[in-house]
Design an enzyme around this catalytic site. Structure first.
Site, PDB file in Angstrom:
ATOM      1  N   ASP A 198      -9.456  -9.288   9.015  1.00  0.00           N
ATOM      2  CA  ASP A 198      -8.908  -7.958   8.727  1.00  0.00           C
ATOM      3  C   ASP A 198      -9.873  -6.812   9.034  1.00  0.00           C
ATOM      4  O   ASP A 198      -9.437  -5.759   9.468  1.00  0.00           O
ATOM      5  CB  ASP A 198      -8.488  -7.887   7.251  1.00  0.00           C
ATOM      6  CG  ASP A 198      -7.489  -6.769   6.961  1.00  0.00           C
ATOM      7  OD1 ASP A 198      -6.505  -6.637   7.715  1.00  0.00           O
ATOM      8  OD2 ASP A 198      -7.698  -6.020   5.989  1.00  0.00           O
TER       9      ASP A 198
ATOM     10  N   ARG B  19       0.836  -1.198   0.000  1.00  0.00           N
ATOM     11  CA  ARG B  19       0.000   0.000   0.000  1.00  0.00           C
ATOM     12  C   ARG B  19       0.871   1.248   0.000  1.00  0.00           C
ATOM     13  O   ARG B  19       1.949   1.283   0.568  1.00  0.00           O
ATOM     14  CB  ARG B  19      -0.893   0.035   1.246  1.00  0.00           C
ATOM     15  CG  ARG B  19      -2.139  -0.828   1.153  1.00  0.00           C
ATOM     16  CD  ARG B  19      -3.014  -0.649   2.366  1.00  0.00           C
ATOM     17  NE  ARG B  19      -2.353  -1.067   3.583  1.00  0.00           N
ATOM     18  CZ  ARG B  19      -1.805  -0.258   4.473  1.00  0.00           C
ATOM     19  NH1 ARG B  19      -1.867   1.050   4.316  1.00  0.00           N
ATOM     20  NH2 ARG B  19      -1.223  -0.738   5.544  1.00  0.00           N
TER      21      ARG B  19
ATOM     22  N   SER C 245      -1.272  -3.242  10.348  1.00  0.00           N
ATOM     23  CA  SER C 245      -0.950  -4.137   9.242  1.00  0.00           C
ATOM     24  C   SER C 245       0.285  -4.981   9.560  1.00  0.00           C
ATOM     25  O   SER C 245       1.274  -4.472  10.083  1.00  0.00           O
ATOM     26  CB  SER C 245      -0.686  -3.310   7.983  1.00  0.00           C
ATOM     27  OG  SER C 245      -1.836  -2.568   7.666  1.00  0.00           O
ATOM     28  N   ALA C 246       0.163  -6.259   9.221  1.00  0.00           N
ATOM     29  CA  ALA C 246       1.244  -7.233   9.436  1.00  0.00           C
ATOM     30  C   ALA C 246       1.650  -7.347  10.902  1.00  0.00           C
ATOM     31  O   ALA C 246       2.820  -7.503  11.231  1.00  0.00           O
ATOM     32  CB  ALA C 246       2.452  -6.926   8.547  1.00  0.00           C
ATOM     33  N   CYS C 247       0.672  -7.248  11.802  1.00  0.00           N
ATOM     34  CA  CYS C 247       0.943  -7.405  13.232  1.00  0.00           C
ATOM     35  C   CYS C 247       0.155  -8.565  13.843  1.00  0.00           C
ATOM     36  O   CYS C 247      -0.031  -8.618  15.063  1.00  0.00           O
ATOM     37  CB  CYS C 247       0.674  -6.113  13.979  1.00  0.00           C
ATOM     38  SG  CYS C 247       1.853  -4.826  13.568  1.00  0.00           S
ATOM     39  N   GLY C 248      -0.340  -9.470  13.016  1.00  0.00           N
ATOM     40  CA  GLY C 248      -0.835 -10.728  13.574  1.00  0.00           C
ATOM     41  C   GLY C 248      -2.332 -10.974  13.534  1.00  0.00           C
ATOM     42  O   GLY C 248      -2.802 -11.918  14.175  1.00  0.00           O
ATOM     43  N   LYS C 249      -3.108 -10.196  12.788  1.00  0.00           N
ATOM     44  CA  LYS C 249      -4.563 -10.432  12.766  1.00  0.00           C
ATOM     45  C   LYS C 249      -4.915 -11.778  12.131  1.00  0.00           C
ATOM     46  O   LYS C 249      -5.671 -12.557  12.706  1.00  0.00           O
ATOM     47  CB  LYS C 249      -5.304  -9.301  12.027  1.00  0.00           C
ATOM     48  CG  LYS C 249      -5.353  -7.996  12.805  1.00  0.00           C
ATOM     49  CD  LYS C 249      -6.148  -6.934  12.082  1.00  0.00           C
ATOM     50  CE  LYS C 249      -5.592  -6.610  10.724  1.00  0.00           C
ATOM     51  NZ  LYS C 249      -4.173  -6.181  10.717  1.00  0.00           N
TER      52      LYS C 249
ATOM     53  N   ASN D 135       6.313  -8.489   2.060  1.00  0.00           N
ATOM     54  CA  ASN D 135       4.861  -8.263   1.991  1.00  0.00           C
ATOM     55  C   ASN D 135       4.208  -9.160   0.936  1.00  0.00           C
ATOM     56  O   ASN D 135       3.168  -8.824   0.397  1.00  0.00           O
ATOM     57  CB  ASN D 135       4.561  -6.792   1.689  1.00  0.00           C
ATOM     58  CG  ASN D 135       3.083  -6.449   1.882  1.00  0.00           C
ATOM     59  OD1 ASN D 135       2.437  -6.939   2.817  1.00  0.00           O
ATOM     60  ND2 ASN D 135       2.528  -5.632   0.997  1.00  0.00           N
ATOM     61  N   SER D 136       4.838 -10.303   0.636  1.00  0.00           N
ATOM     62  CA  SER D 136       4.182 -11.222  -0.304  1.00  0.00           C
ATOM     63  C   SER D 136       2.898 -11.737   0.339  1.00  0.00           C
ATOM     64  O   SER D 136       2.807 -11.861   1.561  1.00  0.00           O
ATOM     65  CB  SER D 136       5.123 -12.376  -0.666  1.00  0.00           C
ATOM     66  OG  SER D 136       5.619 -13.005   0.488  1.00  0.00           O
ATOM     67  N   ARG D 137       1.912 -12.029  -0.509  1.00  0.00           N
ATOM     68  CA  ARG D 137       0.569 -12.307   0.009  1.00  0.00           C
ATOM     69  C   ARG D 137      -0.045 -13.528  -0.637  1.00  0.00           C
ATOM     70  O   ARG D 137       0.290 -13.893  -1.767  1.00  0.00           O
ATOM     71  CB  ARG D 137      -0.344 -11.091  -0.289  1.00  0.00           C
ATOM     72  CG  ARG D 137       0.093  -9.802   0.407  1.00  0.00           C
ATOM     73  CD  ARG D 137      -0.617  -9.610   1.710  1.00  0.00           C
ATOM     74  NE  ARG D 137      -0.024  -8.563   2.527  1.00  0.00           N
ATOM     75  CZ  ARG D 137      -0.589  -8.123   3.656  1.00  0.00           C
ATOM     76  NH1 ARG D 137      -1.735  -8.603   4.073  1.00  0.00           N
ATOM     77  NH2 ARG D 137       0.015  -7.198   4.378  1.00  0.00           N
TER      78      ARG D 137
ATOM     79  N   HIS E 292     -10.480  -1.909  11.594  1.00  0.00           N
ATOM     80  CA  HIS E 292      -9.416  -2.787  11.094  1.00  0.00           C
ATOM     81  C   HIS E 292      -9.202  -3.913  12.104  1.00  0.00           C
ATOM     82  O   HIS E 292      -8.207  -3.945  12.818  1.00  0.00           O
ATOM     83  CB  HIS E 292      -8.135  -1.945  10.916  1.00  0.00           C
ATOM     84  CG  HIS E 292      -7.041  -2.624  10.156  1.00  0.00           C
ATOM     85  ND1 HIS E 292      -5.731  -2.206  10.242  1.00  0.00           N
ATOM     86  CD2 HIS E 292      -7.046  -3.651   9.289  1.00  0.00           C
ATOM     87  CE1 HIS E 292      -4.974  -2.963   9.451  1.00  0.00           C
ATOM     88  NE2 HIS E 292      -5.753  -3.850   8.872  1.00  0.00           N
TER      89      HIS E 292
ATOM     90  N   GLY F  89      -0.343 -19.899  18.387  1.00  0.00           N
ATOM     91  CA  GLY F  89      -1.361 -20.662  19.128  1.00  0.00           C
ATOM     92  C   GLY F  89      -1.333 -20.392  20.627  1.00  0.00           C
ATOM     93  O   GLY F  89      -2.372 -20.409  21.302  1.00  0.00           O
TER      94      GLY F  89
ATOM     95  N   ASN G 117      -1.044 -17.763  22.087  1.00  0.00           N
ATOM     96  CA  ASN G 117      -1.772 -16.543  22.459  1.00  0.00           C
ATOM     97  C   ASN G 117      -3.138 -16.865  23.080  1.00  0.00           C
ATOM     98  O   ASN G 117      -3.727 -16.030  23.763  1.00  0.00           O
ATOM     99  CB  ASN G 117      -1.950 -15.633  21.240  1.00  0.00           C
ATOM    100  CG  ASN G 117      -0.622 -15.066  20.750  1.00  0.00           C
ATOM    101  OD1 ASN G 117       0.326 -14.940  21.529  1.00  0.00           O
ATOM    102  ND2 ASN G 117      -0.533 -14.741  19.472  1.00  0.00           N
TER     103      ASN G 117
ATOM    104  N   LYS H 200      -9.666  -1.939   1.803  1.00  0.00           N
ATOM    105  CA  LYS H 200      -9.384  -0.765   2.641  1.00  0.00           C
ATOM    106  C   LYS H 200     -10.154   0.463   2.173  1.00  0.00           C
ATOM    107  O   LYS H 200     -10.636   1.247   2.996  1.00  0.00           O
ATOM    108  CB  LYS H 200      -7.890  -0.450   2.628  1.00  0.00           C
ATOM    109  CG  LYS H 200      -7.001  -1.621   2.964  1.00  0.00           C
ATOM    110  CD  LYS H 200      -7.264  -2.164   4.331  1.00  0.00           C
ATOM    111  CE  LYS H 200      -6.184  -3.183   4.678  1.00  0.00           C
ATOM    112  NZ  LYS H 200      -6.368  -3.853   5.938  1.00  0.00           N
TER     113      LYS H 200
ATOM    114  N   TYR I 154      -1.681  -3.437  -6.790  1.00  0.00           N
ATOM    115  CA  TYR I 154      -1.396  -4.223  -5.591  1.00  0.00           C
ATOM    116  C   TYR I 154      -2.436  -4.086  -4.488  1.00  0.00           C
ATOM    117  O   TYR I 154      -2.796  -2.979  -4.097  1.00  0.00           O
ATOM    118  CB  TYR I 154      -0.032  -3.829  -5.006  1.00  0.00           C
ATOM    119  CG  TYR I 154       0.568  -4.953  -4.201  1.00  0.00           C
ATOM    120  CD1 TYR I 154       1.391  -5.893  -4.801  1.00  0.00           C
ATOM    121  CD2 TYR I 154       0.258  -5.106  -2.859  1.00  0.00           C
ATOM    122  CE1 TYR I 154       1.913  -6.944  -4.082  1.00  0.00           C
ATOM    123  CE2 TYR I 154       0.773  -6.169  -2.128  1.00  0.00           C
ATOM    124  CZ  TYR I 154       1.604  -7.091  -2.745  1.00  0.00           C
ATOM    125  OH  TYR I 154       2.113  -8.143  -2.032  1.00  0.00           O
TER     126      TYR I 154
END
Ligand code: GTP
Ligand code: SPV
Ligand code: MN
Length: 586
Positions: A276, A70, A249-253, A363-365, A227, A490, A492, A207, A198
């Site tokens: 998300d 993004r 973003s990219a923090c574990g959701k 940031n590959s998805r 979010h 797990g 968590n 978003k 992208y």
């Protein structure tokens, strides 16, 4: 195909005249259509086939190396006045933005097919759902929208019945970063995006619609577009709690939403509702309920393995579009942290050479339909959504933020959410690892002035007595050598159990200036290789750092202007700073 809705037909005609596509395709959302899209992209080289024996119906897309995440600095909110967009957004006057975008879109689709993509965000028969139509010249976007949203004929039928929809116009353009813009016109229910193919820049239902435009609508209509992941936790006794959790973003959701209970918690079940975005409404009884507007996942690939997330690992072994991962010699997808195979090619299609950096872009998805997820909940189709027991905020913090703490009440919880800080990640273009404020994990996504957004959050207790408790979590504390102190993933669930027990009034906690924390032994660590000392660290309040952090948060609030920052939020901030200062002195 076409439409019986004049507003939609007129708009498609106008865009056709402006962008000049060679062909127009109205998406019906069928499997056959998806296959045609894939076959076309295989022919044009937009996709390549991965190993079909190990990864049936999996494909690889390599994006332009300048187009891998993004772009927050090129995303604008174009409200009538700048103050409506707030200091948290880039702003351009609507007239100027329209002129700029019209010039960029002129002839942009020449020689290409324009796809008309009707989609419904949320269950088809939910009053909380909202629809949109995306016009794009990217077959990749069309295929991704098929996996990510309820797309096609049924969505079009709802749009024709309702008569209103969010308009999203997208063209990949020439990918020149100087001609890349993502414009939002909340007052016109319009999005225009050019110059990127992208993720969040191009899949406009995500978003752009479900957060930026929807947050604006939500504020006017009395709900919240957030979010947040949504997950159901079922205990061995059959008690189920649903929680919503906002992490940047990219923090574990995605990982939290698909968590696999640890061996030490037999009988627990975890149900994924969303990974998300959550749309939250008060029902007639005053219960906060959530729906997931999406129906697929656009998730971070690196780090996914049997140990961290078996569910996700299995989910992406078939029927998946991979973007910017590497490949093994036998054409299987490969990424850093995949605990099997070796990279032969990198995300730019070159022979793998460690000197060029990681094989998979950080940031590959993966894009997959939610139905691929073995833990997907049936209740995702429930029109009324699921009742939320707890709201969690969190970030990626090496230091300071404890494993978990609980806000004293809703008003304090809004402060906890608003003051979230997190280290930046590869999900957005820019430097990685810098701490920035990311209130409610919505810094890049709130479609209006944060001051008014906090006021909106604070207004909920006026409407109900039964709001969920609010917590803060941090899975990312590190020691001085950069090792994670908490095992995460797990495990968590151990923390989530404490949270549920707090909600149910069953768990103990200590009161501190920042809120309620578990004592070191309130979190069950049976079977974990973790010392008492580490648990003490994870459940301690560093008064010195917290004082500085919340004191600085006062300066941050100043940026939003006195007339916009709610007095209540100021008072909370001052109260906590004072409590910290007293505790520090004693
Ligand atoms: P977006 O899709 O960008 O909104 O990201 P997200 O919030 O869904 O994050 P995701 O679950 O994809 O995780 C991002 C990265 O953090 C991945 O590399 C994960 O492996 C890693 N991660 C997720 N959960 C944990 C955890 O509990 N502990 C640690 N150490 N890493 C985690
Ligand atoms: C995020 O960055 O929060 C994402 C990925 O979920 S994207 O769809 O690119 O926004
Ligand atoms: Mn996200």
């Amino acid at each position: 195909m076409s439409t019986s809705l004049p507003a939609l037909k007129t708009w498609v005609d106008e865009v056709t005249a402006l962008t000049n596509p060679a062909k127009i395709h109205w998406c019906d959302g069928s499997e056959a259509e998806y296959q045609v899209l894939i076959d076309e992209m295989l022919k044009t080289g937009v996709l390549s086939e991965l190993n079909q024996e190990t990864h049936p119906r999996c494909y690889l897309h390599l994006s332009d190396p300048s187009d891998v995440a993004r772009v927050e600095h090129l995303a604008y909110v174009c409200t009538e006045t700048q103050v409506e967009a707030g200091p948290n957004n880039n702003w351009m006057a609507p007239g100027e933005a329209h002129r700029k975008m019209d010039a960029l879109f002129e002839g942009a689709m020449a020689g290409r097919t324009m796809y008309v993509i009707p989609y419904c965000m949320g269950p088809f028969d939910s009053p909380y759902s909202r629809c949109g139509v995306e016009l794009t010249d990217s077959a990749y976007v069309a295929a991704n929208m098929k996996l990510m949203t309820r797309m096609g004929a049924k969505a079009l039928a709802r749009i024709e019945k309702e008569g209103t929809f969010v308009r999203g116009l997208h063209s990949t353009g020439d990918l020149d970063p100087d001609r890349r813009f993502i414009m939002h016109f909340p007052q016109e229910l319009l999005i225009q995006s050019i110059g990127s193919g992208y993720g969040g820049n191009a899949l406009l239902g995500k978003k752009c619609h479900a957060l930026r435009i929807a947050s604006h609508q939500a504020r006017n209509e009395g709900w919240l577009a957030e979010h947040m992941l949504i997950v159901g936790l079922e205990s061995p006794d059959g008690e189920t709690h649903y929680i919503a959790c906002a992490l940047p973003s990219a923090c574990g959701k995605t990982n939290l939403a698909m968590l696999i209970p640890p061996e030490s918690m037999p009988g627990w079940k975890v149900w994924t509702l969303g990974d998300d975005i959550a749309w939250l409404h008060l029902d007639e009884e005053g219960q906060l309920r959530a729906i997931n507007p999406e129906s697929g996942f656009f998730g971070v690939v690196p780090g996914t393995n049997h140990k961290t997330n078996e569910n996700a690992f299995q989910m992406i072994a078939h029927d998946t579009i991979f973007t910017n991962v590497g490949r093994t010699a036998d054409n299987q997808p490969w990424w850093e942290g995949k605990d099997e195979g070796e990279p032969a090619f990198d995300w730019q299609g070159r022979e793998y050479d460690p000197a060029n950096g990681p094989a998979a872009h950080p940031n590959s998805r993966f894009t997959v339909a939610a139905s691929n997820n073995p833990s997907y909940s049936d209740l995702t189709e429930a029109p009324e959504g699921v009742p939320i027991s707890a709201i969690l905020f969190g970030g990626r913090r090496k230091r300071v933020a404890p494993l978990v703490y609980e806000a004293r009440n809703w008003g304090h919880g809004v402060l906890v959410g608003a003051s979230v800080g997190s280290e930046t990640t590869a999900a957005m273009i820019g430097e990685v690892g810098v701490i920035r404020r990311d209130p409610m994990a919505m810094k890049p996504f709130c479609g209006y002035n944060f001051g008014e957004y906090w006021r909106h959050w604070l207004s909920f207790p006026e409407r109900t007595d039964t709001l969920p408790k609010i917590f803060h979590v941090n899975w990312f504390r590190q020691d001085d050598d950069g090792n994670f102190l908490w095992p995460g993933f797990g495990e968590n669930l151990r923390v989530l159990r404490w949270i549920i027990d707090r909600v149910e009034g069953r768990a103990d906690a200590k009161e501190t200036p920042i809120g309620y924390l578990p004592h070191a032994d309130d979190i069950d660590t049976t079977g974990l290789d973790i010392s008492d000392e580490v648990m003490e660290t994870l459940t301690a309040v560093d008064l010195e750092h917290w004082y500085t952090e919340l004191d600085h948060f006062g300066d941050y609030l100043d940026e939003f202007g006195h007339e916009h920052v709610p007095v209540r939020l100021r008072e909370e901030q001052k109260r906590v700073v004072k409590a910290l200062s007293l505790a520090r002195a004693s």
